[in-house]
Design a protein around this motif. Structure first.
Motif, PDB file in Angstrom:
ATOM      1  N   ARG A 177     -15.493  65.551  74.552  1.00  0.00           N
ATOM      2  CA  ARG A 177     -14.530  66.149  73.618  1.00  0.00           C
ATOM      3  C   ARG A 177     -15.165  67.272  72.802  1.00  0.00           C
ATOM      4  N   ASP A 229     -14.640  70.739  74.091  1.00  0.00           N
ATOM      5  CA  ASP A 229     -13.335  71.353  73.867  1.00  0.00           C
ATOM      6  C   ASP A 229     -13.152  71.834  72.432  1.00  0.00           C
ATOM      7  N   ASP A 279     -13.894  66.295  83.354  1.00  0.00           N
ATOM      8  CA  ASP A 279     -13.115  65.834  82.205  1.00  0.00           C
ATOM      9  C   ASP A 279     -13.793  64.616  81.568  1.00  0.00           C
TER      10      ASP A 279
END
Length: 161
Positions: free
Chosen positions: A47, A50, A135
């Motif tokens: 995360r 991002d 991801d």
């Protein structure tokens, strides 16, 4: 105030890492078994790729590495800062259950070394657009594959690797 340019840079890195330690503690509950904890940590790390500041964070990392390669004092200060962060992670993973055993400090140390290498490479790939398929699940799956490796968490391994 900081003693040198190296002191200033080390203080900057330490200040940037401190909130990350607190975030890790929130993202990875103490009661999780090792693989669950590693997966939670991996998803948290992903995360960060991002985050709005991910590109500038990568730029800072590259700049610091370049500076460290050219300055022995800064190299040793940055290494000490990274080692402090690693000791925190080692303590965080030590004592967790894994395959009916409790993770020992030397096992957690081997794991943290491998995770650092994995996450640095993956984060660079994500930030540079080289790993669009990486991801949160990919990060977690690869990290858990490392953590479940018998060679990495060998019960008989000594602390020197």
């Amino acid at each position: 105030m900081f003693g040198s340019k190296g002191g200033l840079v080390a203080a900057l890195v330490t200040d940037r890492l401190r909130p990350h330690q607190e975030e890790i503690e929130q993202a990875v509950p103490a009661e999780l078994a090792l693989l669950e904890a590693v997966g939670a940590f991996a998803r948290h790390y992903r995360r960060s790729c991002d985050a709005p500041a991910a590109t500038s964070a990568l730029s800072l990392q590259i700049t610091l590495l370049d500076m460290a390669l050219h300055g022995p004092e800064l190299r040793s200060r940055l290494a000490a800062t990274v080692q402090t962060q690693e000791r925190h992670l080692i303590a965080w993973f030590t004592g967790r259950s894994h395959n009916g055993q409790i993770v020992a400090p030397h096992q957690a140390q081997r794991l943290v070394t491998a995770l650092r290498a994995l996450f640095v490479g993956l984060a660079q790939g994500v930030t540079l657009g080289l790993a669009p398929e990486a991801d949160e699940r990919f990060f977690a799956d690869t990290a858990c594959a490392l953590a479940s490796s018998a060679a990495l968490l060998d019960q008989d391994a000594d602390a020197s690797g």
